[in-house]
Design a protein around this motif. Structure first.
Motif: not given
Length: 189
Positions: A84, A114-117, A146, A187-189
């Motif tokens: 990821r 990008s990860t949706n954190t 995101n 990081r990505t999902d």
């Protein structure tokens, strides 16, 4: 004595294929590091099931509009994705613009979202910036959750103690011959 692999390779029912020296795993499979254990008590993935490398097309843009009539003498972007984790680099040199972007400067076109954190931004590094106005030269930035574009920041003043919290304003910083090299790991999902 070394084993001989048939010319069509070896295919196991479990999704493992060995052909011509390459190991291919079926989708959803990977290298499992579970034997190392997780002493933190949290749920983690210990399966490495993705690797990719390639190129992407970075673009100078703005938060309210993109540039028009842009010619680039350097427009290079490359990335590596391991699991990821995505690491990207780019080099942009504009040679002319009919009109500069509107709003604050962003670099668009990242290869993965990008990860949706919530409440977490990935930081970037600017390794080289030239031909921006001295008061608006890019010095850092961040990638929001995101997102596929990087927000570019500068210092609030010429004092080196000023925080990197001031967005680079396109209209004040750009005239069509800017150069920027940057990188970000995210990081990505």
């Amino acid at each position: 004595m070394a084993a001989t692999i048939p010319t069509n390779g070896i295919v196991l029912n479990s999704g493992l294929n060995v052909a011509d020296g390459d190991v291919t795993l079926a989708s959803g499979h990977g290298i499992n590091f579970a034997a190392t254990g997780d002493s933190s008590g949290t749920t983690v993935s210990e399966l490495l099931d993705d690797y990719e490398e390639g190129t992407w097309t970075p673009t100078f843009g703005g938060t309210s509009s993109g540039a028009s009539g842009v010619s680039y003498s350097n427009r290079l972007g490359w990335y590596e994705k391991v699991g990821r984790l995505v690491t990207v680099h780019c080099w942009l040199t504009s040679s002319s613009m009919t009109s500069v972007p509107g709003g604050n400067l962003v670099i668009t076109g990242l290869p993965f979202t990008s990860t949706n954190t919530s409440n977490f931004n990935h930081s970037i590094e600017v390794s080289y910036a030239a031909n921006f106005t001295s008061t608006e030269s890019p010095q850092g930035g961040y990638l929001s959750p995101n997102a596929t574009s990087v927000n570019i920041l500068t210092r609030a003043s010429s004092d080196g103690r000023s925080g990197l919290a001031e967005p680079v304003t396109c209209g004040d910083a750009m005239n069509g011959d800017e150069q920027l090299m940057m990188g970000v790991s995210y990081r990505t999902d």
